[in-house]
Design a protein around this motif. Structure first.
Motif, mmCIF file in Angstrom:
data_model
loop_
_atom_site.group_PDB
_atom_site.id
_atom_site.type_symbol
_atom_site.label_atom_id
_atom_site.label_comp_id
_atom_site.label_asym_id
_atom_site.label_seq_id
_atom_site.Cartn_x
_atom_site.Cartn_y
_atom_site.Cartn_z
ATOM 1 N N SER A 1 12.186 2.023 -0.801
ATOM 2 C CA SER A 1 10.738 2.256 -0.869
ATOM 3 C C SER A 1 9.990 1.809 0.378
ATOM 4 O O SER A 1 8.860 2.188 0.591
ATOM 5 C CB SER A 1 10.144 1.581 -2.088
ATOM 6 O OG SER A 1 10.237 0.175 -1.963
ATOM 7 N N GLU B 1 4.185 0.752 -0.698
ATOM 8 C CA GLU B 1 5.542 1.237 -0.465
ATOM 9 C C GLU B 1 5.424 2.524 0.351
ATOM 10 O O GLU B 1 5.001 3.552 -0.161
ATOM 11 C CB GLU B 1 6.262 1.482 -1.787
ATOM 12 C CG GLU B 1 6.425 0.214 -2.603
ATOM 13 C CD GLU B 1 7.117 0.444 -3.923
ATOM 14 O OE1 GLU B 1 7.815 1.471 -4.092
ATOM 15 O OE2 GLU B 1 6.968 -0.411 -4.814
ATOM 16 N N PRO C 1 8.667 -1.399 1.691
ATOM 17 C CA PRO C 1 7.411 -2.126 1.525
ATOM 18 C C PRO C 1 6.742 -2.342 2.874
ATOM 19 O O PRO C 1 7.412 -2.603 3.870
ATOM 20 C CB PRO C 1 7.826 -3.444 0.880
ATOM 21 C CG PRO C 1 9.282 -3.577 1.131
ATOM 22 C CD PRO C 1 9.820 -2.204 1.294
#
Length: 96
Positions: free
Chosen positions: A32, A50, A34
């Protein structure tokens, strides 16, 4: 506490400058990425974007639990004076 996103490691981390203790928390969505991160003055939670998950995450530092919210991914995230979170929506010229 210093909080930061480990971009390519897919984790949110903290460092206690007094003790040198380091902790990290895996983001549930694999890959994802971050990115933006902020501390909530309202409840002490850690919010993050994300970049590849099209989500915003919330980490409860007391429990280590991460909750993800879909369709709000972006780069930068901030809290207003009422406790509302706002994020820049990646490549859309919008704020969510």
């Amino acid at each position: 506490m210093v909080w930061f996103a480990l971009y390519k490691a897919n984790r949110i981390a903290s460092l206690d400058p007094r003790t040198g203790e380091f902790q990290s928390y895996p983001v549930p969505t694999p890959g994802s990425v971050p990115h933006g991160i902020t501390f909530s003055q309202r409840d002490g939670s850690i919010w993050f974007t994300e970049a590849r998950g099209n989500k915003v995450g919330r980490l409860d530092p007391k429990t280590g639990e991460i909750t993800e919210f879909a369709n709000f991914g972006g780069n930068t995230i901030v809290e207003d004076s009422k406790g509302n979170m706002y994020t820049t929506l990646y490549a859309t010229n919008q704020i969510g």
